[in-house]
Design a protein around this motif. Sequence first.
Motif, PDB file in Angstrom:
ATOM      1  N   LYS A  97       3.434   1.383   1.972  1.00 38.18           N
ATOM      2  CA  LYS A  97       3.467   1.638   0.529  1.00 38.18           C
ATOM      3  C   LYS A  97       3.571   3.135   0.263  1.00 38.18           C
ATOM      4  O   LYS A  97       4.351   3.568  -0.590  1.00 38.18           O
ATOM      5  CB  LYS A  97       2.216   1.063  -0.128  1.00 38.18           C
ATOM      6  CG  LYS A  97       2.221   1.147  -1.618  1.00 38.18           C
ATOM      7  CD  LYS A  97       1.032   0.445  -2.234  1.00 38.18           C
ATOM      8  CE  LYS A  97       1.097   0.519  -3.743  1.00 38.18           C
ATOM      9  NZ  LYS A  97      -0.030  -0.139  -4.381  1.00 38.18           N
ATOM     10  N   LYS A  98       2.812   3.932   1.024  1.00 39.44           N
ATOM     11  CA  LYS A  98       2.858   5.392   0.873  1.00 39.44           C
ATOM     12  C   LYS A  98       4.250   5.918   1.227  1.00 39.44           C
ATOM     13  O   LYS A  98       4.795   6.785   0.532  1.00 39.44           O
ATOM     14  CB  LYS A  98       1.803   6.028   1.792  1.00 39.44           C
ATOM     15  CG  LYS A  98       1.843   7.528   1.861  1.00 39.44           C
ATOM     16  CD  LYS A  98       1.072   8.160   0.736  1.00 39.44           C
ATOM     17  CE  LYS A  98       0.911   9.651   0.943  1.00 39.44           C
ATOM     18  NZ  LYS A  98       1.754  10.437   0.098  1.00 39.44           N
ATOM     19  N   GLN A  99       4.837   5.365   2.286  1.00 40.05           N
ATOM     20  CA  GLN A  99       6.176   5.781   2.707  1.00 40.05           C
ATOM     21  C   GLN A  99       7.199   5.460   1.614  1.00 40.05           C
ATOM     22  O   GLN A  99       8.067   6.278   1.306  1.00 40.05           O
ATOM     23  CB  GLN A  99       6.549   5.069   4.007  1.00 40.05           C
ATOM     24  CG  GLN A  99       7.822   5.537   4.633  1.00 40.05           C
ATOM     25  CD  GLN A  99       8.115   4.820   5.947  1.00 40.05           C
ATOM     26  OE1 GLN A  99       7.504   3.798   6.263  1.00 40.05           O
ATOM     27  NE2 GLN A  99       9.047   5.343   6.702  1.00 40.05           N
ATOM     28  N   MET A 100       7.078   4.292   1.002  1.00 39.25           N
ATOM     29  CA  MET A 100       8.004   3.919  -0.065  1.00 39.25           C
ATOM     30  C   MET A 100       7.816   4.817  -1.294  1.00 39.25           C
ATOM     31  O   MET A 100       8.799   5.225  -1.916  1.00 39.25           O
ATOM     32  CB  MET A 100       7.806   2.452  -0.461  1.00 39.25           C
ATOM     33  CG  MET A 100       8.191   1.458   0.629  1.00 39.25           C
ATOM     34  SD  MET A 100       9.859   1.687   1.294  1.00 39.25           S
ATOM     35  CE  MET A 100      10.840   1.282  -0.115  1.00 39.25           C
ATOM     36  N   GLU A 101       6.586   5.127  -1.637  1.00 40.08           N
ATOM     37  CA  GLU A 101       6.324   6.036  -2.759  1.00 40.08           C
ATOM     38  C   GLU A 101       6.899   7.420  -2.483  1.00 40.08           C
ATOM     39  O   GLU A 101       7.440   8.063  -3.387  1.00 40.08           O
ATOM     40  CB  GLU A 101       4.823   6.117  -3.032  1.00 40.08           C
ATOM     41  CG  GLU A 101       4.246   4.861  -3.640  1.00 40.08           C
ATOM     42  CD  GLU A 101       2.732   4.868  -3.722  1.00 40.08           C
ATOM     43  OE1 GLU A 101       2.092   5.829  -3.229  1.00 40.08           O
ATOM     44  OE2 GLU A 101       2.186   3.901  -4.291  1.00 40.08           O
TER      45      GLU A 101
END
Length: 145
Positions: A97-101
């Motif tokens: 999720k952090k990578q996508m953000e």
Amino acid sequence: MKKLFIAAMLFAGIAGFAQDMDQKPAREPRERLTPEQRNEKQLQKLTTELNLDANQQTQVKQLLAERSAKAEKFREARKASKDSDVKPTAEEKAAFKKQMEDEVTSNDAKMKAILKEDQYTKWKTLQAEKKDKMKEKIKERRDNQ
């Protein structure tokens, strides 16, 4: 006997009609586009909506190509993890999720550098509208199930 037969036929007719009403209409199959075709279509849409000049078009085209390549990598990684039958841990989900953000933030910064201020504002508005529209579609699908 005749009345019983007529009543049975009437019941069967009503039951058959009710079954037809419950079935969802089949959606038309969507046209499958290649990543290049999707990028070109998106570029044309952005060009008309934001009035991009030729220089901006080439920069946005390059950005769209980079984004679709990264998205393909993410899809392949996700498919590989689904095929392994091992569910991701909470930490792995949070990292993804952090990578996508981070990708969204990076893309946003690149678009801000390419577009003029009024174009960027309009682009952000279009993104918000698109997001709201997707939420509505998801809600409709959930309600129809």
